[in-house]
Design an enzyme around this catalytic site. Structure first.
Site, PDB file in Angstrom:
ATOM      1  N   PHE A 173       0.863  -1.188   0.000  1.00  0.00           N
ATOM      2  CA  PHE A 173       0.000   0.000   0.000  1.00  0.00           C
ATOM      3  C   PHE A 173       0.893   1.229   0.000  1.00  0.00           C
ATOM      4  CE2 PHE A 173      -2.416   3.481   1.863  1.00  0.00           C
ATOM      5  CZ  PHE A 173      -3.519   3.480   1.024  1.00  0.00           C
ATOM      6  N   ASP A 205       9.306   2.585   1.524  1.00  0.00           N
ATOM      7  CA  ASP A 205       8.126   3.281   2.039  1.00  0.00           C
ATOM      8  C   ASP A 205       8.018   2.986   3.529  1.00  0.00           C
ATOM      9  OD1 ASP A 205       5.610   3.998   2.913  1.00  0.00           O
ATOM     10  OD2 ASP A 205       4.579   3.389   1.083  1.00  0.00           O
ATOM     11  N   LYS A 231       2.894   9.963   8.639  1.00  0.00           N
ATOM     12  CA  LYS A 231       2.141   9.483   9.798  1.00  0.00           C
ATOM     13  C   LYS A 231       2.639  10.017  11.143  1.00  0.00           C
ATOM     14  CE  LYS A 231      -0.152   5.439   7.843  1.00  0.00           C
ATOM     15  NZ  LYS A 231      -1.579   5.674   8.031  1.00  0.00           N
TER      16      LYS A 231
HETATM   17  N1  PLP Z   1       2.360   4.159   2.505  1.00  0.00           N
HETATM   18  C1  PLP Z   1       2.067   3.373   3.546  1.00  0.00           C
HETATM   19  C2  PLP Z   1       2.966   2.215   3.868  1.00  0.00           C
HETATM   20  C3  PLP Z   1       0.933   3.625   4.324  1.00  0.00           C
HETATM   21  O1  PLP Z   1       0.656   2.832   5.363  1.00  0.00           O
HETATM   22  C4  PLP Z   1       0.120   4.731   3.996  1.00  0.00           C
HETATM   23  C5  PLP Z   1      -1.114   5.016   4.765  1.00  0.00           C
HETATM   24  O2  PLP Z   1      -1.692   4.155   5.387  1.00  0.00           O
HETATM   25  C6  PLP Z   1       0.465   5.532   2.906  1.00  0.00           C
HETATM   26  C7  PLP Z   1       1.593   5.219   2.189  1.00  0.00           C
HETATM   27  C8  PLP Z   1      -0.377   6.716   2.501  1.00  0.00           C
HETATM   28  O3  PLP Z   1      -0.250   7.719   3.429  1.00  0.00           O
HETATM   29  P1  PLP Z   1      -1.309   8.946   3.454  1.00  0.00           P
HETATM   30  O4  PLP Z   1      -2.628   8.355   3.824  1.00  0.00           O
HETATM   31  O5  PLP Z   1      -0.752   9.871   4.488  1.00  0.00           O
HETATM   32  O6  PLP Z   1      -1.305   9.543   2.093  1.00  0.00           O
END
Ligand code: PLP
Length: 387
Positions: A123, A209, A238
């Site tokens: 994700f 990520d 986050k």
């Molecule tokens: N990447 C990862 C691993 C995530 O867990 C998330 C959100 O849950 C995101 C990207 C996307 O982040 P945002 O919701 O702040 O755009």
């Protein structure tokens, strides 16, 4: 818009790991706004920093020098081993910056149709490029045509990445060190090191990520620090602002030089308020030794869940890395979220059948134990296995 299937509860205030709803009922927050409120709610140091900064200067522009942004960039690059930072407002935007870095890297090598290797079950966000990188068809459904240039392989499968070695269009590997939304999937201990080797051998960027796993959640500043490697690009968001929106794309070496004036930007990114809040978050994590604490709390909760649920039929796995905890059942269990809410505990279910806990690092032992007891009892009741 009707974007969320919201639960019928509205919180009015919080303190530490606790939230109160409008009726004055209190809830123990084992989700922390989905890995955001790592220092809990209304942390006095974060409140003071936000309040003080709001009274001085909230926003200017990236047309000018931004002192706290510079300091935060220095701090984050020092903590991560990266060279430079770009600031934005969310995880998806940090990942967009990473993807754009990979595209620039390709264009510098005259690769017209570049590909980034991404993982099944990943994700990366909800913007068009990040949802195209995401390994979940539900998130992509109805949004075609997707952004091109991603090639997908199974997670935790080094040979599948190695098999792409001869492909001259590949420029980067983009991967979560632990998959969060995908179900708290923890790869083999040598996975990142193996990817690093393949990237070095092929001239690919290793892009991590760490939106969910970063800023201390796994007991290190960044999850990659459990392995003896450095990525080329690293994203976080986050927990970085404990609720004040901020994201960062960090990079090292050649990857850190690819974005130049005019090639990328953000109006709000790295403004004085957000960067001051993030500096306060880093200060508290350092001062209160919360990396060690997150690791210890994670061990404690994992041990508790394993003791309570290890032999429960219907529980397939109990796994975790610091305070990134998952309990995988053999069936869909989304309804547990509501049942837990009724018991006064906030949890999440991801990938259909994985209970996900992302509690704050400031939990007391008693609060951690309480989460373990309530969630374990709920799982046993749900599975009809009351020992
Ligand atoms: N990447 C990862 C691993 C995530 O867990 C998330 C959100 O849950 C995101 C990207 C996307 O982040 P945002 O919701 O702040 O755009």
């Amino acid at each position: 818009m009707n974007t969320y299937a919201r639960l019928p509860v509205c919180f009015e205030r919080g303190s530490g790991a606790w939230l109160w709803d409008a009726e004055g009922r209190r809830y123990l927050d084992a989700l922390g706004g989905v890995a955001v409120c790592a220092l809990g709610h209304a942390h006095p140091d974060i409140t003071a920093a936000i309040r003080d900064q709001a009274g001085q200067l909230v926003h200017t522009s990236n047309l000018y020098q931004v002192r706290h942004q510079q300091t935060l960039g220095d701090r984050l690059t020092r903590l991560s081993g990266m060279d430079r930072a770009f600031f934005c407002n969310s995880g998806a935007e940090a990942n967009e910056a990473a993807i754009k870095i990979a595209r620039r890297y390709a264009s510098g090598r005259n690769i017209a149709q570049p590909k980034i290797i991404v993982m099944e079950g990943s994700f990366h966000g909800r913007t068009l490029a990040t949802l195209s990188a995401t390994g979940n068809m539900k998130i992509q459904q109805g949004f075609g045509p997707l952004v091109e240039g991603f090639t997908r392989v199974p997670y935790n499968d080094v040979p599948a990445v190695e098999a792409l070695s001869g492909d001259k269009s590949v420029v980067a590997v983009f991967v979560e060190p632990v998959q969060g939304e995908g179900g708290i999937n923890i790869p083999a201990a040598d996975y990142l090191a193996a990817l690093r080797k393949l990237c070095d051998r092929n001239g690919w960027l290793l892009m991590l990520d760490e939106i969910q796993s970063g800023t201390g959640r796994t007991g290190r500043w960044f999850a990659f620090q459990h392995a003896a490697i450095l990525p080329d690009v690293l994203t976080c968001a986050k927990a970085l602002g404990n609720g004040v929106p901020i994201g960062a794309c960090l990079a090292r070496g050649a990857a850190a030089e690819l974005l130049q004036p005019g090639s990328h930007g953000s109006t709000f990114g790295g403004n004085p308020l957000a960067t001051r809040a993030a500096l306060a978050v880093l200060d508290v994590i350092e001062r209160d030794e919360l990396l060690v604490r997150a690791a210890a709390l994670g061990e404690r909760m994992l041990a508790g869940f394993r003791k309570n649920l290890g032999k429960t039929s219907g529980v397939k796995a109990v796994r975790g890395c610091g305070l990134l905890l998952g309990i995988e059942l053999d069936r869909d269990c989304g309804e547990l979220v509501k049942l837990a809410l009724a018991e006064g505990v906030l949890i999440n279910v991801t990938a259909g059948r994985v209970i996900r806990l992302l509690p704050p690092y400031i939990l007391t032992d008693a609060e951690a134990d309480r989460i373990v007891e309530i969630v374990s009892a709920l799982v046993q009741r749900f599975l009809g296995d009351v020992h």
